[in-house]
Design a protein around this motif. Sequence first.
Motif, PDB file in Angstrom:
ATOM      1  N   PRO A 286      45.610  76.845  55.308  1.00 33.94           N
ATOM      2  CA  PRO A 286      44.641  76.582  56.125  1.00 33.94           C
ATOM      3  C   PRO A 286      45.165  75.963  57.621  1.00 33.94           C
ATOM      4  O   PRO A 286      46.398  75.766  57.943  1.00 33.94           O
ATOM      5  N   ALA A 287      44.239  76.118  58.365  1.00 30.99           N
ATOM      6  CA  ALA A 287      44.662  75.888  59.727  1.00 30.99           C
ATOM      7  C   ALA A 287      45.147  74.524  60.091  1.00 30.99           C
ATOM      8  O   ALA A 287      45.959  74.001  61.015  1.00 30.99           O
ATOM      9  N   GLU A 288      44.680  73.604  59.198  1.00 29.92           N
ATOM     10  CA  GLU A 288      45.213  72.026  59.484  1.00 29.92           C
ATOM     11  C   GLU A 288      46.764  71.953  58.932  1.00 29.92           C
ATOM     12  O   GLU A 288      47.256  70.855  59.043  1.00 29.92           O
ATOM     13  N   GLY A 289      47.101  72.951  58.468  1.00 30.49           N
ATOM     14  CA  GLY A 289      48.746  73.008  57.998  1.00 30.49           C
ATOM     15  C   GLY A 289      48.855  72.914  56.343  1.00 30.49           C
ATOM     16  O   GLY A 289      48.059  72.498  55.776  1.00 30.49           O
ATOM     17  N   GLY A 334      40.916  86.190  47.895  1.00 28.00           N
ATOM     18  CA  GLY A 334      39.746  85.514  48.531  1.00 28.00           C
ATOM     19  C   GLY A 334      40.267  83.965  48.528  1.00 28.00           C
ATOM     20  O   GLY A 334      39.388  83.285  48.233  1.00 28.00           O
ATOM     21  N   VAL A 335      41.250  83.515  48.678  1.00 27.83           N
ATOM     22  CA  VAL A 335      41.588  82.021  48.546  1.00 27.83           C
ATOM     23  C   VAL A 335      41.176  81.288  49.764  1.00 27.83           C
ATOM     24  O   VAL A 335      40.932  79.990  49.537  1.00 27.83           O
ATOM     25  N   TYR A 336      40.557  82.180  50.829  1.00 29.80           N
ATOM     26  CA  TYR A 336      39.990  81.325  51.914  1.00 29.80           C
ATOM     27  C   TYR A 336      38.568  81.277  51.508  1.00 29.80           C
ATOM     28  O   TYR A 336      37.796  80.590  52.503  1.00 29.80           O
ATOM     29  N   ARG A 337      37.920  81.554  50.628  1.00 30.26           N
ATOM     30  CA  ARG A 337      36.517  81.458  50.459  1.00 30.26           C
ATOM     31  C   ARG A 337      36.075  80.677  49.447  1.00 30.26           C
ATOM     32  O   ARG A 337      35.112  80.580  48.960  1.00 30.26           O
ATOM     33  N   LEU A 338      37.301  79.699  48.793  1.00 30.88           N
ATOM     34  CA  LEU A 338      37.016  78.961  47.781  1.00 30.88           C
ATOM     35  C   LEU A 338      36.995  77.440  48.283  1.00 30.88           C
ATOM     36  O   LEU A 338      37.218  77.098  49.408  1.00 30.88           O
ATOM     37  N   GLN A 339      36.295  76.959  47.449  1.00 32.62           N
ATOM     38  CA  GLN A 339      36.076  75.222  47.574  1.00 32.62           C
ATOM     39  C   GLN A 339      36.621  74.322  46.323  1.00 32.62           C
ATOM     40  O   GLN A 339      36.565  74.899  45.239  1.00 32.62           O
ATOM     41  N   GLU A 340      37.077  73.189  46.570  1.00 31.25           N
ATOM     42  CA  GLU A 340      37.609  72.405  45.514  1.00 31.25           C
ATOM     43  C   GLU A 340      36.595  72.300  44.450  1.00 31.25           C
ATOM     44  O   GLU A 340      35.480  71.700  44.882  1.00 31.25           O
ATOM     45  N   GLY A 341      36.855  72.399  43.213  1.00 34.47           N
ATOM     46  CA  GLY A 341      35.963  71.962  42.189  1.00 34.47           C
ATOM     47  C   GLY A 341      34.931  73.502  42.141  1.00 34.47           C
ATOM     48  O   GLY A 341      34.008  73.050  41.018  1.00 34.47           O
ATOM     49  N   ARG A 342      34.869  74.335  42.709  1.00 39.21           N
ATOM     50  CA  ARG A 342      34.103  75.338  42.489  1.00 39.21           C
ATOM     51  C   ARG A 342      34.123  76.222  41.253  1.00 39.21           C
ATOM     52  O   ARG A 342      35.193  76.386  40.820  1.00 39.21           O
ATOM     53  N   ARG A 343      33.172  76.461  40.508  1.00 36.93           N
ATOM     54  CA  ARG A 343      33.097  77.076  39.339  1.00 36.93           C
ATOM     55  C   ARG A 343      33.370  78.582  39.596  1.00 36.93           C
ATOM     56  O   ARG A 343      32.774  79.110  40.506  1.00 36.93           O
ATOM     57  N   VAL A 344      34.200  79.133  38.746  1.00 39.21           N
ATOM     58  CA  VAL A 344      34.638  80.606  38.953  1.00 39.21           C
ATOM     59  C   VAL A 344      34.675  81.258  37.827  1.00 39.21           C
ATOM     60  O   VAL A 344      34.636  80.673  36.407  1.00 39.21           O
ATOM     61  N   LYS A 345      34.315  82.577  37.720  1.00 35.84           N
ATOM     62  CA  LYS A 345      34.602  83.557  36.709  1.00 35.84           C
ATOM     63  C   LYS A 345      35.607  84.430  37.162  1.00 35.84           C
ATOM     64  O   LYS A 345      35.527  85.303  37.985  1.00 35.84           O
TER      65      LYS A 345
END
Length: 349
Positions: A286-289, A334-345
């Motif tokens: 991410p941009a913050e490093g 697609g790692v830049y479209r994820l959020q912490e704790g997001r449910r995934v399939k």
Amino acid sequence: MSMCAKLIFVIAVLLGLWGCRERQPHITSALTSQTVKVAEAEALGYDSRDFAGMATADDAVNLAFKISGQVLAVDVSKGDYVDKDMVLARLNPRDVELQVAADRSQYEQARSQYERAQRLLERQAVSQQEYESTRAAYARARSVYENSKDLLLETKLKAPFAGVVERVFVDAFQRVESGEPILRLVNPLSTTVEFTIPEKSLPLLSDSTTTYSVVFDNIPNRRFEARMHKFAKTASDASGFPVALKIPIEEAREYRLSPGMTCQITMTVSGEEDGVAIPLTSVYAPAEGGEYVWVVVGDTVVRRQPVVLGNPFGQAMVQVQKGVAVGEKVVSAGVYRLQEGRRVKILNE
């Protein structure tokens, strides 16, 4: 209720409805699953390094006449395919023909004198010394004549092997000197791949466990196994040490490998390297490093704290020295479209 009050009431209702509409996507996002591709972190039991390379000609030569003269004709053009022993260019043979005629005349005269000396020697009408002198003159004249006849053959430039004319250096009627390049002939089939390596990688060339594979840019779905052909143990500049590999000729013919084709060479050495291997596309920066990896735990994703990466290798892989364990499932796209704790399939299960 006054008109002003009614207007305020209507605006408040509309704002409330809009707020509910704005909040709805967040609720839906938390409830629905996002489809992701994953890769399993593998134990890294080898060291692999990649280098850029190029296929080079197995046979390539600048052809020249052995004698000087005027070019009578160049019978081929750049890009022409020629067979072995095909005539490629010709010199005007007139000067050589005149020389051949003169040498033949001297040869026949010397032969006549030698044959006469033989008859005289049989009758002891000539000394042995005179006879030996005549025989030596005859041998010299014969050698000169045969050499001039060979020079007549040299007025035709023939292909030493089947190949493609890469370049033509002269034009018809141009006068050329002996040894001056006339054209360049190249074998269109290449089994040789060349590249350079830095000094720190030289020990890999002497390691018996080192294997080599080649992927050409225009044949991305085919990996060719190669063997060490030769390498230089010294370098004249700082560009690296030149290395040459060989690809089996049957495969080179099947895929029509030719000089100039660019490729990637992978050197692999068996060993006990620390860490795990994951796709480069799994790294989240991410941009913050920092550099992170999304790991699938149950049906959600968890962002690992900064991981420690090693060197990239192979086909878009990277070594992770710390932060990921063998067998863990990491998101590979697609790692830049994820959020912490997001449910995934998981898509590729």
